[in-house]
Design a protein around this motif. Structure first.
Motif, PDB file in Angstrom:
ATOM      1  N   UNK A 186     -24.093  24.368 128.211  1.00  8.24           N
ATOM      2  CA  UNK A 186     -23.339  24.971 129.304  1.00  8.24           C
ATOM      3  C   UNK A 186     -22.300  25.966 128.785  1.00  8.24           C
ATOM      4  N   UNK A 246     -22.323  15.662 133.500  1.00  5.41           N
ATOM      5  CA  UNK A 246     -21.330  16.520 132.838  1.00  5.41           C
ATOM      6  C   UNK A 246     -21.426  17.971 133.281  1.00  5.41           C
ATOM      7  N   UNK A 247     -22.654  18.424 133.533  1.00  3.35           N
ATOM      8  CA  UNK A 247     -22.747  19.848 133.852  1.00  3.35           C
ATOM      9  C   UNK A 247     -22.188  20.136 135.238  1.00  3.35           C
ATOM     10  N   UNK A 248     -22.184  19.107 136.105  1.00  3.15           N
ATOM     11  CA  UNK A 248     -21.607  19.298 137.433  1.00  3.15           C
ATOM     12  C   UNK A 248     -20.087  19.402 137.343  1.00  3.15           C
ATOM     13  N   UNK A 261     -19.243  22.688 135.614  1.00  2.00           N
ATOM     14  CA  UNK A 261     -19.315  23.876 136.481  1.00  2.00           C
ATOM     15  C   UNK A 261     -18.066  23.949 137.364  1.00  2.00           C
ATOM     16  N   UNK A 262     -17.710  22.815 137.944  1.00  2.00           N
ATOM     17  CA  UNK A 262     -16.555  22.820 138.857  1.00  2.00           C
ATOM     18  C   UNK A 262     -15.280  23.170 138.093  1.00  2.00           C
ATOM     19  N   UNK A 266     -25.625  29.912 136.479  1.00  2.00           N
ATOM     20  CA  UNK A 266     -24.296  29.751 135.896  1.00  2.00           C
ATOM     21  C   UNK A 266     -23.962  30.855 134.898  1.00  2.00           C
ATOM     22  N   UNK A 295     -23.539  22.215 142.850  1.00  2.00           N
ATOM     23  CA  UNK A 295     -22.785  21.222 142.086  1.00  2.00           C
ATOM     24  C   UNK A 295     -22.207  20.168 143.028  1.00  2.00           C
ATOM     25  N   UNK A 334     -15.109  24.892 135.298  1.00  2.00           N
ATOM     26  CA  UNK A 334     -15.174  26.313 134.919  1.00  2.00           C
ATOM     27  C   UNK A 334     -14.720  27.170 136.091  1.00  2.00           C
ATOM     28  N   UNK A 335     -15.209  26.817 137.282  1.00  2.00           N
ATOM     29  CA  UNK A 335     -14.837  27.603 138.458  1.00  2.00           C
ATOM     30  C   UNK A 335     -13.330  27.554 138.687  1.00  2.00           C
ATOM     31  N   UNK A 384     -31.277  20.808 134.807  1.00  2.00           N
ATOM     32  CA  UNK A 384     -30.323  21.814 134.356  1.00  2.00           C
ATOM     33  C   UNK A 384     -30.696  22.332 132.969  1.00  2.00           C
TER      34      UNK A 384
END
Lengths: 296, 292
Positions: free
Chosen positions: A239, A123-125, A128-129, B254, B269, A131-132, B234
């Motif tokens: 996150x 999920x954090x990957x 992050x994507x 982050x 990522x 969010x970016x 993480x």
């Protein structure tokens, strides 16, 4: 079946809690005149009976009762989970159904492969994507889930879209895959062939015969994902800096705030048991072949 | 799935009789497997030899050039203390590719043993062990890990043990159901009539015949193990600094994402994403090759 789900869980949460307790006693038995030096079982008993009465103990860090923290956090987490669920259940099922109706055509391949790929990503990957893309480059959505004070329902919803998307992506793959295989099986069955052969319109066959049978296993899958969802919440809430039960447990674990940690985990255990129970119940309501009480 | 299964005289059953080489060749024909395997191989190469072709030392800071955007000098930019992101991404595969496979190995060994015992003995042993395993499976890995790490402290060993033991019940379940079908077959009865010990029957007679499902489950679990290791890193409960591990780098960087320093997290990522998808594609290929 129903009772099993309800009974096994509180037991294993209790066991999980005894682990850190034992360690803590070894590490700083002297520091704690909080009753931690009593026999483990006595401690456990007084703690669990207090918990049932709504007294979750006192936080080591905040020096104040744990209960309000846990209740607030649980409410926040439920909001987040609700947004994710409301999005994913219909879209996931729709995706699976569309894929099955277009079996082996490009659309099916896109949905299946796409679903599989996003499901296996942490999920954090994906977080992050996303969010970016939406937070940093397009600037459509806020990158933190901490909404301003006194935010209304829609503002809160706006802040929750981005955090719920990673959960959505993971669940989408599972639900779509289950719905798809359920559909394929139902489409392949004798009763579907009978329905087609007796001249029912295709639409009626799908709605009345295929869907009803195909979606039963999907419901069970959705329910079993509650456990996953809780794990996912810990990550997502960290996150997005969201004050939910996941980040509460995370912070408590880091600060070795045991009463907080244990109450958080027990609360999760209860939520999980209730969810399993509701799922079993829902399943039996939707499936006339399994009636409550008939198997005991 | 067994070599002596006679109940399904379908062409399907015929092909399964082929030796392991047949499986190997059907793997080579599977595009899914080859793509996945190539991705995994790439990262394994990075883990093994990354230092030699990484342009910079992944741990060397260069504070003057901190947070430089991607350029011809630093392809992926630099992080907050000026370390080269490209080099860190390449070498960052090392820890996750040690911890995740070891955890999977532990899960497979423990799970296979438990599955064989519960499936072979059935009865009370099965009931008791299976209930305990189910209870374990109900708790999310992240929560188990959180508790274990609070109790035991953070180390690679803790991570391996936690993930290995959390996945063992799942493998045990798969092995158990395969063994349940297998133990009804004649060769098991023959072994029992020869008065072979239970251990011999389980590990010498039955085990070779349940290898295919174990293999599939192991490759699938490897994908989840990478998922879990990355997530724990993480969260700060997995691999520890100064390792250039991907999950760890993301958690360190982050916080600055709102400032537009996208290069400090995006490549890590994407690296995790490619590795996880690679392993899953390969697992899918193995599954297909063993079940066709």
């Amino acid at each position: 079946m129903v009772f099993l789900g309800g009974q096994v869980l509180p037991g294993n949460v209790g066991r999980a809690i005894l682990g850190p307790f034992a360690d803590q006693r070894a590490v700083d038995a002297l520091n704690h005149t909080l009753g931690v030096d009593r026999p483990l079982l006595t401690q456990y008993w007084s703690w669990i009976s207090n918990f049932v009465q709504g007294d979750m103990g006192t936080s080591y860090i905040f020096r104040s009762p744990v209960a309000p923290f846990v209740i607030d956090a649980l409410g926040n987490s439920m909001k987040l989970a609700a947004v994710a669920f409301v999005l994913v259940v219909p879209i996931g099922i729709l995706g699976g159904v569309v894929a099955a109706l277009n079996l082996n055509r490009p659309l099916d391949r896109i949905i299946s492969l796409g679903g599989l790929s996003v499901t296996v990503l942490p999920e954090f990957v994906t977080g992050i994507i996303l969010i970016l893309i939406f937070g940093v480059w397009l600037r459509w959505l806020p990158i933190s889930a901490a909404w301003p004070r006194d935010a209304g329902f829609f503002t809160q919803l706006y802040y929750l879209i981005l955090p719920s998307l990673p959960l959505f992506l993971v669940l989408f793959g599972y639900i779509a895959r289950m719905a798809r295989s359920g559909m394929i099986e139902a489409l392949d069955s004798d009763y579907t062939r009978t329905a087609v052969l007796k001249g029912l319109p295709w639409r009626t066959v799908i709605w009345r015969h295929v869907l009803r049978n195909a979606l039963l296993p999907t419901i069970t899958v959705i329910a079993t994902q509650t456990g996953y969802l809780i794990g996912g919440l810990v990550v997502i809430e960290t996150l997005f800096r969201y004050q939910g039960i996941g980040s509460l447990i995370f912070t408590a674990a880091r600060g070795k705030d045991f009463p907080m940690l244990e109450s958080g985990i027990l609360t999760i255990g209860i939520v999980y048991a209730v969810a399993t129970l509701v799922a079993d119940f829902l399943y039996s309501v939707l499936n006339p072949r399994i009636r409550l009480g008939s198997d005991q | 799935m067994s070599a002596v299964q006679t109940s399904s005289p379908t062409p399907d059953g015929m092909r399964r009789r082929g030796p392991l080489t047949e499986v190997f060749f059907s793997l080579l024909r599977s595009r899914t497997f080859l793509v996945g395997f190539a991705i995994v191989l790439f990262w394994v190469a990075c883990a093994l030899f990354g230092e030699h072709f990484a342009p910079y030392d992944p741990l060397a800071d260069d504070i003057i050039n901190a947070l430089a955007p991607p350029s011809s000098e630093h392809w992926f930019g630099t992080d907050q203390i000026g370390r080269d992101v490209f080099s860190r991404v390449i070498v960052g595969s090392r820890d996750i590719l040690t911890v995740a496979p070891l955890a999977t190995l532990l899960a497979t060994v423990a799970g296979t043993a438990l599955g064989l015992v519960t499936g072979y003995f059935r009865g009370l042993v099965d009931d008791v062990v299976s209930r305990i395993l189910e209870a374990f499976m109900a708790i999310p890995v992240v929560i188990v890990a959180l508790l274990a790490i609070v109790a035991l402290g953070t180390s690679k060993t803790t991570v391996i043990v936690v993930i290995g033991l959390s996945f063992a019940p799942i493998i045990a379940r798969t092995v158990r159901s395969a063994v349940l079908a297998e133990r009804e077959l004649d060769y098991v009865a023959a072994a029992q009539l020869r008065h072979e010990s239970a251990l011999h029957t389980m590990f010498v007679e039955i085990l070779p015949n349940v290898i295919p499902p174990i293999l599939v489950e192991t490759t699938v679990r490897l994908g989840y193990a990478i998922f879990a290791v990355a997530t724990l890193s993480f969260m700060g409960f997995g691999i520890q600094p100064p390792s250039p591990d991907w999950g760890l780098s993301i958690s360190n960087n982050y916080g600055m994402i709102g400032g537009g320093f996208w290069w400090t997290v995006l490549f890590d990522a994407l690296a995790i994403a490619s590795l996880v998808i690679g392993v899953n594609l390969a697992a899918d290929g193995v599954h297909g090759a063993l079940n066709d």
